[in-house]
Write an enzyme that holds these catalytic residues in place. Structure first.
Site, mmCIF file in Angstrom:
data_model
loop_
_atom_site.group_PDB
_atom_site.id
_atom_site.type_symbol
_atom_site.label_atom_id
_atom_site.label_comp_id
_atom_site.label_asym_id
_atom_site.label_seq_id
_atom_site.Cartn_x
_atom_site.Cartn_y
_atom_site.Cartn_z
ATOM 1 N N GLY A 10 0.729 -1.251 -0.098
ATOM 2 C CA GLY A 10 -0.194 0.081 0.056
ATOM 3 C C GLY A 10 0.923 1.452 0.059
ATOM 4 O O GLY A 10 0.538 2.138 0.965
ATOM 5 N N GLY A 13 -0.338 4.987 -0.599
ATOM 6 C CA GLY A 13 -1.424 5.598 0.166
ATOM 7 C C GLY A 13 -0.776 6.893 0.951
ATOM 8 O O GLY A 13 0.324 7.166 0.871
ATOM 9 N N GLN A 14 -1.829 7.438 1.801
ATOM 10 C CA GLN A 14 -1.337 8.623 2.220
ATOM 11 C C GLN A 14 -0.151 8.433 3.394
ATOM 12 O O GLN A 14 0.705 9.424 3.270
ATOM 13 C CB GLN A 14 -2.524 9.262 3.380
ATOM 14 C CG GLN A 14 -2.242 10.219 3.809
ATOM 15 C CD GLN A 14 -3.478 10.772 5.060
ATOM 16 O OE1 GLN A 14 -4.188 9.962 5.496
ATOM 17 N NE2 GLN A 14 -3.377 12.098 5.282
ATOM 18 N N ASP A 36 2.351 -1.781 -4.556
ATOM 19 C CA ASP A 36 1.028 -1.043 -4.507
ATOM 20 C C ASP A 36 0.406 -1.906 -5.615
ATOM 21 O O ASP A 36 0.884 -2.325 -6.511
ATOM 22 C CB ASP A 36 1.050 0.440 -4.619
ATOM 23 C CG ASP A 36 -0.320 0.797 -4.282
ATOM 24 O OD1 ASP A 36 -0.238 1.602 -3.099
ATOM 25 O OD2 ASP A 36 -1.140 0.694 -5.078
ATOM 26 N N ILE A 37 -1.220 -1.676 -5.668
ATOM 27 C CA ILE A 37 -1.830 -2.367 -6.541
ATOM 28 C C ILE A 37 -1.713 -1.422 -8.019
ATOM 29 O O ILE A 37 -1.959 -1.779 -9.108
ATOM 30 C CB ILE A 37 -3.133 -2.830 -6.417
ATOM 31 C CG1 ILE A 37 -3.967 -3.446 -7.296
ATOM 32 C CG2 ILE A 37 -4.093 -1.491 -6.250
ATOM 33 C CD1 ILE A 37 -4.839 -4.427 -6.661
ATOM 34 N N ASP A 50 -0.707 -7.404 -6.024
ATOM 35 C CA ASP A 50 -2.082 -7.472 -5.636
ATOM 36 C C ASP A 50 -2.114 -8.291 -4.236
ATOM 37 O O ASP A 50 -1.821 -9.147 -4.192
ATOM 38 C CB ASP A 50 -2.748 -8.175 -6.607
ATOM 39 C CG ASP A 50 -4.735 -8.182 -6.265
ATOM 40 O OD1 ASP A 50 -4.606 -8.155 -5.258
ATOM 41 O OD2 ASP A 50 -5.182 -8.686 -7.064
ATOM 42 N N ILE A 51 -2.329 -7.537 -3.332
ATOM 43 C CA ILE A 51 -2.343 -7.917 -2.013
ATOM 44 C C ILE A 51 -3.238 -9.409 -1.740
ATOM 45 O O ILE A 51 -2.708 -9.944 -0.781
ATOM 46 C CB ILE A 51 -2.384 -6.842 -0.975
ATOM 47 C CG1 ILE A 51 -1.919 -7.103 0.493
ATOM 48 C CG2 ILE A 51 -3.900 -6.679 -0.835
ATOM 49 C CD1 ILE A 51 -0.365 -7.133 0.178
ATOM 50 N N TYR A 140 -14.432 -1.532 8.494
ATOM 51 C CA TYR A 140 -12.905 -1.234 8.725
ATOM 52 C C TYR A 140 -12.513 -1.588 10.184
ATOM 53 O O TYR A 140 -11.367 -1.983 10.337
ATOM 54 C CB TYR A 140 -12.887 0.187 8.208
ATOM 55 C CG TYR A 140 -11.592 0.884 8.360
ATOM 56 C CD1 TYR A 140 -10.450 0.545 7.754
ATOM 57 C CD2 TYR A 140 -11.444 2.071 9.371
ATOM 58 C CE1 TYR A 140 -9.283 1.170 7.925
ATOM 59 C CE2 TYR A 140 -10.377 2.715 9.788
ATOM 60 C CZ TYR A 140 -9.102 2.387 8.867
ATOM 61 O OH TYR A 140 -7.889 2.904 9.077
ATOM 62 N N LYS A 144 -9.795 -3.969 11.493
ATOM 63 C CA LYS A 144 -8.486 -3.598 12.183
ATOM 64 C C LYS A 144 -8.735 -4.528 13.286
ATOM 65 O O LYS A 144 -7.485 -4.611 14.047
ATOM 66 C CB LYS A 144 -8.338 -2.090 12.178
ATOM 67 C CG LYS A 144 -8.184 -1.499 10.785
ATOM 68 C CD LYS A 144 -6.726 -1.817 10.315
ATOM 69 C CE LYS A 144 -6.361 -1.350 9.010
ATOM 70 N NZ LYS A 144 -4.985 -1.781 8.575
HETATM 71 C C1 AKB Z 1 -10.276 7.064 8.407
HETATM 72 O O1 AKB Z 1 -10.828 8.048 8.588
HETATM 73 O O2 AKB Z 1 -10.975 5.871 8.121
HETATM 74 C C2 AKB Z 1 -9.102 6.578 8.741
HETATM 75 C C3 AKB Z 1 -8.825 6.350 10.242
HETATM 76 C C4 AKB Z 1 -9.160 7.147 11.292
HETATM 77 O O3 AKB Z 1 -8.393 5.154 10.330
HETATM 78 N N1 AKB Z 1 -8.082 8.193 8.593
#
Ligand code: AKB
Length: 310
Positions: A10, A13-14, A36-37, A50-51, A140, A144
């Site tokens: 990745g 990414g940011q 990265d992809i 491709d992860i 998400y 995590k």
């Molecule tokens: C999001 O907003 O989804 C992320 C985070 C807080 O993990 N920036």
């Protein structure tokens, strides 16, 4: 640390775009393999990866004799609600593949980025402790939180050296993040410079924990460099920068750009933000590996505005 070969997933990414450059300053350009992809214009070794294909990850690990992995590839909170199954595949199944490959290939250390998104409505909102109630409401957050548990499992059962941080919303000028709930903070800076106006998708008083990119980088490198004897958690460490509302951020910007204006049109991301913490207790990270941030709201705002060049 000498003789490390680091794979970053990745990398576009940011966080990846900045972290790869910082890692290359420390370990040497050729020892940090960005992946990265999507293609990248970063200078240095890069693999299109491709992860979700563990065989491809394995061949990169073997080709470069990788010794550490920073697994940054993920879909964030808002995009995750649009593509829940893909989010599970990328954020969790691919991480499990990486843990298993790390075990088989004797990878020395793994970094897993966690998030304040693992908290939910039953979590204490103020000074959220390290150990508390975890009932995330987004896919998400679920991925995590489960990833943190799997990391602890692989450490306990197989002795893998897993390190993880629960990042607050990340503010940076190097790229405009996509798919998150805290992205508004970066968008506000760019729109302030470009148009003098921003329409915010969260309400004015939504308080969320944030952190500035230089503190993200120093926290991540500090944690990954710390002696194993200092690290008491394989699960994510709470870290905090500063907690702000959109209205406080707009006031800080207005001090530099007096004509800046803002209005508020909350959308579906408001519900996600409302389920997260206002502020974080990061005393465990401070105690274990001497974490402390350098940027508050005022210092971050000045640095962002100095660096956004449009
Ligand atoms: C999001 O907003 O989804 C992320 C985070 C807080 O993990 N920036």
């Amino acid at each position: 640390m000498e003789n490390q070969v680091i794979l970053v997933t990745g990398a576009n990414g940011q966080i990846g775009t900045v972290l790869v450059q910082e890692l290359r300053k420390v370990y040497g350009k050729d020892n940090v393999i960005a992946s990265d992809i999507n293609p990248s214009d970063l200078d240095g070794p890069f693999e299109l990866l491709d992860i979700t294909e563990p065989d491809n990850i394995l061949s990169v690990i073997r080709q470069y004799r990788v010794t550490q992995i920073y697994h940054l590839a993920a879909l964030l909170s808002s995009k995750g609600e649009v593509k829940p199954h893909l989010t599970w595949r990328i954020n969790l199944s691919a991480y499990l593949d990486i843990l298993e490959l790390a075990r088989q290939e004797n990878i020395g250390r793994i970094f897993f980025p966690s998030t304040i998104g693992i908290y939910g409505p039953t979590t204490p909102k103020i000074d959220t402790p390290q150990h508390t109630s975890f009932e995330p409401k987004t896919v998400y957050g679920i991925t995590k939180w489960t990833g943190e548990l799997w990391g602890q499992y692989y450490k306990d059962r197989y002795g893998l050296d897993i390190r993880s941080i629960r990042y607050p919303g990340v503010i940076s000028y190097q790229s405009i993040p996509e798919g998150g709930t805290t992205d508004y903070a970066v968008e506000m800076f760019f729109d302030a410079k470009l148009h003098g106006h921003y329409t915010c998708y969260l309400s004015a008083e939504t308080r969320l924990p944030m952190i500035y990119m230089p503190d993200v980088i120093s926290a991540t490198l500090q944690l990954m460099d710390a002696p194993a004897s200092d690290i008491s958690l394989a699960m994510g460490y709470n870290i905090a920068g500063f907690s702000i509302t959109p209205s406080e951020l707009s006031e800080a910007i207005t001090e530099h750009l007096p004509l800046f204006s803002i209005d508020y049109k909350p959308d579906e991301r408001q519900k996600i933000a409302d389920s997260w913490s206002d502020s974080i207790d990061d005393s465990r990270a401070r105690k274990d590996w001497n974490w402390s941030p350098n940027y508050d709201l005022a210092a971050m705002t000045k640095d962002m505005l100095d660096n956004i060049d449009i």
